[in-house]
Design a protein around this motif. Structure first.
Motif, short mmCIF file in Angstrom:
data_model
loop_
_atom_site.label_atom_id
_atom_site.label_comp_id
_atom_site.label_asym_id
_atom_site.label_seq_id
_atom_site.Cartn_x
_atom_site.Cartn_y
_atom_site.Cartn_z
N LEU A 53 36.52 35.27 38.99
CA LEU A 53 37.49 36.12 39.69
C LEU A 53 37.61 37.48 39.02
CD1 LEU A 53 40.24 33.48 40.47
CD2 LEU A 53 38.71 34.58 42.11
N ARG A 54 37.66 37.48 37.68
CA ARG A 54 37.79 38.73 36.93
C ARG A 54 36.58 39.63 37.16
NH1 ARG A 54 35.65 40.51 32.50
NH2 ARG A 54 34.88 38.50 31.74
N VAL A 55 35.39 39.07 37.07
CA VAL A 55 34.17 39.84 37.28
C VAL A 55 34.11 40.35 38.72
CG1 VAL A 55 31.64 39.68 37.36
CG2 VAL A 55 32.90 38.72 35.42
N GLY A 56 34.52 39.51 39.66
CA GLY A 56 34.54 39.91 41.06
C GLY A 56 35.47 41.09 41.34
N LYS A 57 36.50 41.21 40.51
CA LYS A 57 37.43 42.33 40.65
C LYS A 57 37.04 43.50 39.74
CE LYS A 57 41.42 39.67 42.11
NZ LYS A 57 41.99 40.49 43.17
N GLN A 58 35.90 43.38 39.10
CA GLN A 58 35.36 44.42 38.22
C GLN A 58 36.34 44.81 37.11
OE1 GLN A 58 34.14 47.48 40.98
NE2 GLN A 58 32.26 46.37 41.50
N MET A 59 36.98 43.79 36.54
CA MET A 59 37.91 44.01 35.43
C MET A 59 37.22 43.60 34.13
SD MET A 59 41.10 44.98 36.34
CE MET A 59 42.27 44.22 35.23
N THR A 60 37.36 44.41 33.11
CA THR A 60 36.79 44.09 31.80
C THR A 60 37.68 43.07 31.09
OG1 THR A 60 38.03 45.80 30.63
CG2 THR A 60 35.87 46.43 31.57
N LEU A 61 37.10 42.43 30.08
CA LEU A 61 37.89 41.52 29.26
C LEU A 61 39.07 42.26 28.62
CD1 LEU A 61 35.16 39.43 27.42
CD2 LEU A 61 37.05 38.49 28.74
N ALA A 62 38.79 43.43 28.07
CA ALA A 62 39.83 44.20 27.37
C ALA A 62 40.96 44.59 28.31
CB ALA A 62 39.23 45.43 26.71
N LYS A 63 40.63 45.06 29.49
CA LYS A 63 41.66 45.49 30.43
C LYS A 63 42.46 44.29 30.94
CE LYS A 63 42.56 48.54 34.22
NZ LYS A 63 42.30 49.91 34.51
N THR A 64 41.79 43.17 31.17
CA THR A 64 42.47 41.98 31.65
C THR A 64 43.38 41.41 30.57
OG1 THR A 64 40.61 41.48 33.09
CG2 THR A 64 42.15 39.69 32.66
N ALA A 65 42.88 41.33 29.36
CA ALA A 65 43.65 40.76 28.26
C ALA A 65 44.83 41.68 27.90
CB ALA A 65 42.76 40.56 27.04
N GLY A 66 44.58 42.98 27.86
CA GLY A 66 45.62 43.97 27.58
C GLY A 66 46.50 43.59 26.42
N ASP A 67 47.79 43.52 26.67
CA ASP A 67 48.76 43.17 25.63
C ASP A 67 49.18 41.70 25.70
OD1 ASP A 67 50.09 43.33 28.03
OD2 ASP A 67 51.84 44.37 27.23
N ILE A 68 48.43 40.91 26.46
CA ILE A 68 48.77 39.49 26.63
C ILE A 68 48.10 38.65 25.55
CG2 ILE A 68 48.71 37.52 28.20
CD1 ILE A 68 48.56 39.62 30.52
N LEU A 84 50.47 28.36 29.39
CA LEU A 84 50.77 28.60 30.80
C LEU A 84 51.36 30.00 30.99
CD1 LEU A 84 50.84 27.58 33.68
CD2 LEU A 84 53.06 26.54 33.18
N GLU A 85 52.19 30.43 30.07
CA GLU A 85 52.79 31.76 30.16
C GLU A 85 51.72 32.85 30.14
OE1 GLU A 85 55.69 34.82 27.71
OE2 GLU A 85 55.53 32.75 27.04
N HIS A 86 50.79 32.76 29.21
CA HIS A 86 49.73 33.77 29.12
C HIS A 86 48.81 33.70 30.33
CE1 HIS A 86 50.23 34.06 24.48
NE2 HIS A 86 51.08 34.83 25.13
N PHE A 87 48.48 32.49 30.75
CA PHE A 87 47.61 32.32 31.91
C PHE A 87 48.25 32.94 33.15
CE2 PHE A 87 45.58 29.47 35.19
CZ PHE A 87 44.30 29.96 35.03
N THR A 88 49.52 32.69 33.34
CA THR A 88 50.25 33.24 34.49
C THR A 88 50.28 34.76 34.45
OG1 THR A 88 51.62 31.26 34.58
CG2 THR A 88 52.45 33.19 35.73
N ARG A 89 50.50 35.33 33.28
CA ARG A 89 50.53 36.80 33.16
C ARG A 89 49.16 37.40 33.46
NH1 ARG A 89 52.94 38.42 27.62
NH2 ARG A 89 52.63 40.48 28.51
N ILE A 90 48.09 36.74 33.02
CA ILE A 90 46.74 37.22 33.31
C ILE A 90 46.46 37.14 34.81
CG2 ILE A 90 44.29 36.67 33.01
CD1 ILE A 90 45.04 36.01 30.04
N LEU A 91 46.88 36.04 35.44
CA LEU A 91 46.70 35.93 36.90
C LEU A 91 47.44 37.05 37.62
CD1 LEU A 91 47.00 32.09 37.57
CD2 LEU A 91 44.93 33.48 37.41
N GLN A 92 48.66 37.37 37.17
CA GLN A 92 49.42 38.46 37.77
C GLN A 92 48.68 39.78 37.61
OE1 GLN A 92 53.15 38.00 35.72
NE2 GLN A 92 54.01 36.70 37.32
N ARG A 93 48.11 40.00 36.44
CA ARG A 93 47.38 41.25 36.19
C ARG A 93 46.18 41.36 37.14
NH1 ARG A 93 47.02 42.79 30.34
NH2 ARG A 93 49.04 43.62 30.95
N LEU A 94 45.55 40.24 37.44
CA LEU A 94 44.40 40.23 38.34
C LEU A 94 44.82 40.15 39.81
CD1 LEU A 94 42.04 37.81 36.39
CD2 LEU A 94 41.77 40.28 36.65
#
Length: 73
Positions: free
Chosen positions: A11-26, A44-54
């Protein structure tokens, strides 16, 4: 067992998001890479925040991980 990390990677690659940008401050980019490879677990908290970012719903990642067709998710 489902590897949500692999699904997240697709999903991340499909949205053309880098690891760094997706991970951000999470989490660190290296941690996220290890999660995507199935080498570590994530809270679960971190996973949910990453899903929101994507802009991905938990239902969408669940459907993708189970290879279900989910309309409009």
């Amino acid at each position: 067992m489902t590897n949500y990390g692999e699904v997240l990677h697709e999903l991340r690659v499909g949205k053309q998001m880098t690891l760094a940008k997706t991970a951000g401050d999470i989490v660190s980019a290296s941690f996220l890479a290890r999660f995507e490879k199935g080498e570590t677990n994530i809270s679960l908290e971190h996973f949910t925040r990453i899903l929101q970012r994507l802009n991905v719903t938990p239902l969408r990642i669940f459907c993708a991980s189970q290879q279900f067709f989910c309309a409009s998710v």
